[in-house]
Design a protein around this motif. Structure first.
Motif, PDB file in Angstrom:
ATOM      1  N   GLU A   1       0.521 -64.392  -2.355  1.00 43.47           N
ATOM      2  CA  GLU A   1       0.536 -64.590  -3.807  1.00 43.47           C
ATOM      3  C   GLU A   1       1.483 -63.609  -4.482  1.00 43.47           C
ATOM      4  OE1 GLU A   1      -2.560 -64.629  -7.608  1.00 43.47           O
ATOM      5  OE2 GLU A   1      -3.318 -64.533  -5.561  1.00 43.47           O
TER       6      GLU A   1
ATOM      7  N   GLN B   1       4.841 -64.446  -6.641  1.00 41.68           N
ATOM      8  CA  GLN B   1       5.044 -63.932  -7.992  1.00 41.68           C
ATOM      9  C   GLN B   1       6.397 -63.246  -8.109  1.00 41.68           C
ATOM     10  OE1 GLN B   1       1.621 -61.426  -8.508  1.00 41.68           O
ATOM     11  NE2 GLN B   1       0.333 -63.062  -9.297  1.00 41.68           N
TER      12      GLN B   1
ATOM     13  N   ALA C   1       9.251 -64.517 -10.767  1.00 41.81           N
ATOM     14  CA  ALA C   1       9.389 -63.680 -11.957  1.00 41.81           C
ATOM     15  C   ALA C   1      10.838 -63.643 -12.430  1.00 41.81           C
ATOM     16  CB  ALA C   1       8.897 -62.270 -11.659  1.00 41.81           C
TER      17      ALA C   1
ATOM     18  N   TYR D   1       2.495 -73.337  -5.680  1.00 43.65           N
ATOM     19  CA  TYR D   1       1.948 -72.135  -6.293  1.00 43.65           C
ATOM     20  C   TYR D   1       1.689 -72.356  -7.784  1.00 43.65           C
ATOM     21  CZ  TYR D   1       1.714 -67.430  -8.249  1.00 43.65           C
ATOM     22  OH  TYR D   1       1.319 -66.319  -8.946  1.00 43.65           O
TER      23      TYR D   1
ATOM     24  N   THR E   1       3.116 -67.790 -17.081  1.00 42.28           N
ATOM     25  CA  THR E   1       2.579 -66.650 -16.351  1.00 42.28           C
ATOM     26  C   THR E   1       3.475 -66.278 -15.177  1.00 42.28           C
ATOM     27  OG1 THR E   1       0.298 -67.233 -16.976  1.00 42.28           O
ATOM     28  CG2 THR E   1       0.585 -65.799 -15.056  1.00 42.28           C
ATOM     29  N   ALA E   2       3.928 -67.288 -14.442  1.00 46.29           N
ATOM     30  CA  ALA E   2       4.762 -67.035 -13.265  1.00 46.29           C
ATOM     31  C   ALA E   2       6.120 -66.456 -13.628  1.00 46.29           C
ATOM     32  CB  ALA E   2       4.928 -68.330 -12.475  1.00 46.29           C
TER      33      ALA E   2
END
Length: 320
Positions: free
Chosen positions: A6, A10, A14, A31, A315-316
């Motif tokens: 995870e 991320q 990002a 994901y 969020t990602a």
């Protein structure tokens, strides 16, 4: 998903742009879908997480919107950040300021940009010159945010995406393009039925079919609506005249007369097939009221998932 995996995902996502689904791999989209499902469950349980505390998203609109504007603005609020609505009538981009200048200026104020516009080239130029993530909220060529929510919905009602057959009926527009690309990446079989004059763009078809060779899915384009719908698990349609095509409405009504999703057509699909539409819908044109308001329709579940899928994307790309 393990913690190490995870964190790795991320880090991969990002700061990335989200311009078309073709820029993302199957694991990356998986994901995002897992994160969307998690955030939806958290919201239903009344649990609040604020991964975007203090973050700001500039939302540029050159086209009107209901679902895109509300889902992004509410999504930012729920994640602890703020969405700032920027109409092209109110900012200098509407008066001829270069896209490159706008991108550099907004990069100094914001943490991310979402743009809903006409030309894909505008989105790409904005991303090229911005130092913050740029999200394609819709162009005439692609609508990747919608298809991310669509895939979340299909997973919810079908239990997965691999091997699912989706029949798209109608105009070979931005929705057809993004559904073909998303389906090809995720292992779905997508059959697009459109009149010869209104079929998807050849380069997009070729790209989707090339991706499908690696995923094992099948992407086909036909003018035979019955063949496309045969044993489909999902039947999908869109308006016949999109924004900016209003002057073509009467011509398109004639061209698409045989492409309406009605009971006779849906009966050709798999018995437990669901109906989807990106909305807004014109009942009596591309779909009958009996179908869109019937028991096989999941259009409002699909519309709600715009919020959860967008929150996962924000969020990602922008969160910790």
């Amino acid at each position: 998903m393990g913690l190490t995996k995870e964190i790795s995902m991320q880090q991969r996502l990002a700061g990335r742009d989200f311009l078309t689904l073709a820029d993302y791999s199957k694991p990356e989209i998986n994901y995002l879908l897992e994160l969307a499902a998690y955030l939806k469950k958290q919201r239903q349980q009344g649990k609040e997480e604020k991964p975007l505390q203090g973050k700001t998203l500039g939302m540029i609109f050159e086209k009107s919107s209901t679902r895109t504007r509300v889902s992004f603005e509410v999504g930012m609020y729920q994640l602890g950040g703020m969405g700032l609505f920027l109409s092209s009538d109110d900012i200098q981009i509407g008066r001829g300021e270069p896209i490159s200048d706008t991108a550099k200026i907004l990069s100094g104020y914001l943490d991310g940009i979402m743009i809903r516009t006409f030309s894909q080239q505008v989105v790409e130029e904005l991303a090229e010159n911005a130092s913050i993530p740029v999200i394609n909220g819709l162009t005439d060529s692609y609508h990747p945010c919608q298809v991310l929510a669509d895939m979340q919905t299909i997973e919810e009602v079908k239990g997965g995406l691999d091997g699912v057959k989706l029949a798209y009926i109608g105009d070979g527009n931005n929705m057809a393009h993004s559904l073909m690309l998303g389906g090809a990446i995720m292992g779905m079989n997508v059959s697009v039925a459109a009149p010869d004059k209104y079929q998807p763009e050849t380069p997009v078809i070729q790209n989707a079919q090339s991706i499908a060779k690696h995923s094992g899915s099948k992407i086909e384009v036909t003018s035979d609506v019955q063949a496309a719908v045969d044993q489909a698990d999902v039947v999908y349609t869109d308006v016949w005249a999109s924004m900016g095509q209003e002057s073509e409405q009467s011509v398109r009504e004639l061209a698409f007369a045989d492409y309406q999703v009605n009971k006779d057509l849906l009966d050709l699909a798999h018995p437990d097939a669901v109906f989807m539409h990106c909305l807004p819908a014109h009942r009596g044109e591309e779909v009958t009221a009996e179908i869109i308001d019937g028991k096989q329709s999941v259009v409002f579940q699909q519309a709600e998932n715009r919020l959860h899928a967008q929150k996962a994307l924000l969020t990602a790309l922008m969160g910790k």
